[in-house]
Write a protein that holds these residues in place. Structure first.
Motif, short mmCIF file in Angstrom:
data_model
loop_
_atom_site.label_atom_id
_atom_site.label_comp_id
_atom_site.label_asym_id
_atom_site.label_seq_id
_atom_site.Cartn_x
_atom_site.Cartn_y
_atom_site.Cartn_z
N THR A 17 49.08 37.38 39.69
CA THR A 17 47.90 36.57 39.33
C THR A 17 48.13 35.83 38.02
OG1 THR A 17 46.95 38.47 38.18
CG2 THR A 17 46.27 38.13 40.46
N HIS A 18 47.25 34.87 37.77
CA HIS A 18 47.30 34.11 36.53
C HIS A 18 46.63 34.92 35.43
CE1 HIS A 18 46.00 30.39 34.09
NE2 HIS A 18 47.27 30.57 33.89
N ALA A 145 41.35 56.59 50.41
CA ALA A 145 40.58 55.77 51.34
C ALA A 145 40.96 54.28 51.28
CB ALA A 145 39.09 55.92 51.04
N GLY A 146 41.79 53.91 50.30
CA GLY A 146 42.21 52.50 50.22
C GLY A 146 41.15 51.58 49.62
N ASN A 147 40.22 52.14 48.84
CA ASN A 147 39.13 51.34 48.28
C ASN A 147 39.40 50.88 46.86
OD1 ASN A 147 37.43 51.42 50.42
ND2 ASN A 147 36.33 53.25 49.75
N ILE A 148 40.52 51.30 46.29
CA ILE A 148 40.69 51.08 44.85
C ILE A 148 41.73 50.00 44.58
CG2 ILE A 148 41.28 52.19 42.65
CD1 ILE A 148 39.88 54.63 43.65
N LEU A 149 41.32 49.03 43.78
CA LEU A 149 42.20 47.96 43.32
C LEU A 149 42.56 48.25 41.88
CD1 LEU A 149 42.49 45.52 45.35
CD2 LEU A 149 40.20 46.51 45.56
N CYS A 150 43.76 47.89 41.48
CA CYS A 150 44.16 48.10 40.09
C CYS A 150 44.78 46.80 39.56
CB CYS A 150 45.16 49.26 40.04
SG CYS A 150 45.72 49.67 38.40
N THR A 151 44.31 46.33 38.41
CA THR A 151 44.87 45.10 37.84
C THR A 151 45.56 45.39 36.52
OG1 THR A 151 43.17 44.36 36.30
CG2 THR A 151 42.76 43.94 38.61
N GLY A 152 46.52 44.56 36.20
CA GLY A 152 47.21 44.68 34.92
C GLY A 152 47.90 43.38 34.59
N GLN A 162 50.35 34.55 30.72
CA GLN A 162 49.31 34.59 31.74
C GLN A 162 49.87 34.95 33.12
OE1 GLN A 162 46.41 34.82 29.79
NE2 GLN A 162 45.49 33.76 31.50
N ILE A 163 50.69 35.99 33.13
CA ILE A 163 51.16 36.52 34.42
C ILE A 163 50.65 37.96 34.52
CG2 ILE A 163 53.16 37.15 35.83
CD1 ILE A 163 52.87 34.16 35.68
N GLY A 164 49.83 38.20 35.52
CA GLY A 164 49.29 39.53 35.75
C GLY A 164 49.48 39.92 37.21
N TRP A 165 48.81 40.98 37.61
CA TRP A 165 48.94 41.42 38.99
C TRP A 165 47.70 42.20 39.40
CZ3 TRP A 165 48.50 46.61 38.35
CH2 TRP A 165 48.99 47.17 37.15
N ILE A 166 47.47 42.23 40.72
CA ILE A 166 46.45 43.13 41.25
C ILE A 166 47.07 43.84 42.44
CG2 ILE A 166 45.33 41.34 42.70
CD1 ILE A 166 42.66 42.92 41.80
N THR A 167 46.80 45.14 42.54
CA THR A 167 47.39 45.93 43.62
C THR A 167 46.29 46.62 44.41
OG1 THR A 167 47.52 47.84 42.18
CG2 THR A 167 49.48 46.47 42.32
N GLN A 186 49.24 28.73 43.43
CA GLN A 186 50.30 29.68 43.04
C GLN A 186 50.27 29.88 41.54
OE1 GLN A 186 54.06 27.72 43.80
NE2 GLN A 186 53.76 26.38 42.07
N CYS A 187 51.03 30.87 41.06
CA CYS A 187 51.18 31.06 39.62
C CYS A 187 52.36 30.25 39.12
CB CYS A 187 51.38 32.53 39.30
SG CYS A 187 49.86 33.46 39.43
#
Lengths: 334, 334
Positions: A17-18, A145-152, A162-167, A186-187
């Protein structure tokens, strides 16, 4: 990354992500509509409030103590509230408080998320900036359960890229991919290639150890100064890592007023009233110690109490303290 | 930039964005809510449709010819439709058609925008890629009511940096700034510094002349090949600049079917059904000639008609042609 977070992701579980902020904005776009409810810590990250609010949601602040969000209070809300679509938390070195959850609450949050089938966004950009004790597993690592997103983000590499990620679960990440295409295509590819090349050529852990040492020293000086100079009616957190400490003044003193006094001396901080989505608590503010050279944190050359009262201040803490007295005893100062 | 666009912007009129696509997404966030209407060219840019649609709007396709959007049709829509909040146009080397508006329609659009008090987003990322004739003034340059936004990007510098801009009246740009803060905090600072340094040290116009020469050559070969080899029932645009040409097949032939035949030979293009927001016209597609080395555009080594019929094709146009015949006369080919 799996090692750091205690997870087992592959490439279908991750979207670049941006910056991690885009992970929050996309979460709003994927999960939230007008009238939806987001439970969050109290206080919580200001720019997450803005990101989610733009999709028409409102917030329920869950009481939060030294060990994280109060899970009983959260369950009560989940039990009694319709349209809860997303729970937002920053469990590690929280922004703005610098506080870190204990080991029990992430497990409990994962259970509640599964029981009530509500997504959780775990915002985790400061995880690597730990000054003491062991890294805790991410909330995501307890998710079944697959309900949790994690960003960093790649803050650990260098700010400004400004390069991040979400999983998360691959079906959810697929939705994020589609939504991101409409947002920015895109990034920055060159920034991604730069980071990839750095990770290949150099030892990121060595780099992290280096910056952690710098930040730890700055935190230590900040805390030491505050312990030494601040009056007893000012409370503050002693973070185990991250970039921030959080300060609570007596209720009748406004951090904004203190800020205006500090600004005259070119010192700034973030007043935290607006980190409470529903009711401003204007007696709170956040200091970012990571960006301040050590010799500017302290009181500097201070003719301390030379005329029987504070006479001359310099340095970050010095000006804060001066400003505090200027606001508290306006008649005694010129 | 003012020179290129015929405008008089200063820094309060411009916001640097994460590519020009972010300018579109932010426009949606600033102007659009559920049920709002966006008039646009027919066809129009697919990713603008996605960006705006995510804010709940729908589209009215305005008939569009060689000289741009039909202004009578647009006025009729403005006259008879509530909730028109934004008009979206790509007046120069349009994506996907490659067509360019004449000089009259931008003036008329500016008048209509003022008369009906509707914002216009002028998407202008290809302006500098002009192969012949003079650059036309931007629609924004005719704006007196302050309703027109113009977006663009630093594609001219190099792709992949994702640094773009949006310009407009300073009160509107202020709203974009606030909305952007919730979306991603800021753009990649290192990419911005790189571009600024490049602009300071080197002659961007010289660089543009260089790439324009390359793209013009590729356009020329593409057009020449299509004129030479395509059957009469295939129509296509002859763009004066930009990156694309747009192809219309007979109505009964689906570009997606042709694509599947081409993909088997590792040749790809963009079928344009979904560039029509309301009703797919599946017999259309877009070729991007800018990214294709000259020797791969042509038919390549083609044993043309060696057994009394097309026998062997290679090259981009060659495979397109083969695919066309495979779809049109499926029984005659193996």
């Amino acid at each position: 990354m799996n090692e750091r977070l205690g997870t087992t992701f592959n490439k279908d579980n991750i979207l670049v992500t941006h910056g991690s902020q885009q992970g929050l904005d996309l979460s709003g776009k994927v999960f939230l509509d007008d009238g939806d409810i987001v439970p969050c810590e109290s206080p919580t990250y200001l720019a997450a409030i803005s990101a989610f609010k733009s999709y028409g949601c409102s917030f329920i602040e869950i009481p939060t103590d030294e060990n994280g969000m109060n899970m009983e209070a959260l369950e009560e809300v989940l039990n009694s509230t319709e349209n809860v679509k997303l729970i937002y938390v920053i469990p590690t070195f929280q922004n703005p408080t610098g506080k870190t959850w204990n080991l029990e609450r992430p497990k409990k949050l994962t259970e509640l998320s599964a029981k009530y089938n509500v997504a959780v966004v775990e915002d985790n950009p400061y995880n690597e900036f730990r000054f003491e004790r062991e890294t805790l597993p991410s909330i995501k690592s307890f998710d079944t359960a697959g309900n949790i997103l994690c960003t960093g983000s790649f803050l650990i590499f260098c700010p400004g890229f400004q390069i991040g990620w979400i999983t998360g679960d691959k079906d959810i990440i697929r939705k994020y991919v589609l939504v991101k295409q409409g947002t920015d295509l895109q990034c920055n590819t060159i920034a991604q290639m730069t980071i990839a090349e750095y990770l290949k050529r150099y030892d990121i852990d060595k780099h992290i150890r280096k910056i952690v040492k710098v930040y730890k020293k700055r935190r230590d000086i900040t805390i030491k100064c505050m312990e030494h100079y601040f009056p007893d009616n000012i409370e503050f957190t002693r973070p185990e890592g991250g970039l921030f400490t959080w300060i609570e003044l007596p209720e009748e003193i406004s951090a904004r007023e203190i800020l205006s006094k500090c600004l005259e001396r070119k010192i700034t901080f973030v007043p935290c009233g607006s980190f409470f989505p529903n009711r401003n608590r204007e007696n709170t503010f956040r200091i970012n110690y990571s960006n301040m050279p050590e010799d500017r944190i302290d009181l500097g050359n201070c003719d301390w109490n030379i005329y029987g009262r504070f006479y001359y201040f310099s340095g970050f803490i010095g000006y804060l303290l001066l400003a505090y007295y200027l606001v508290k005893y306006p008649l005694n100062w010129s």
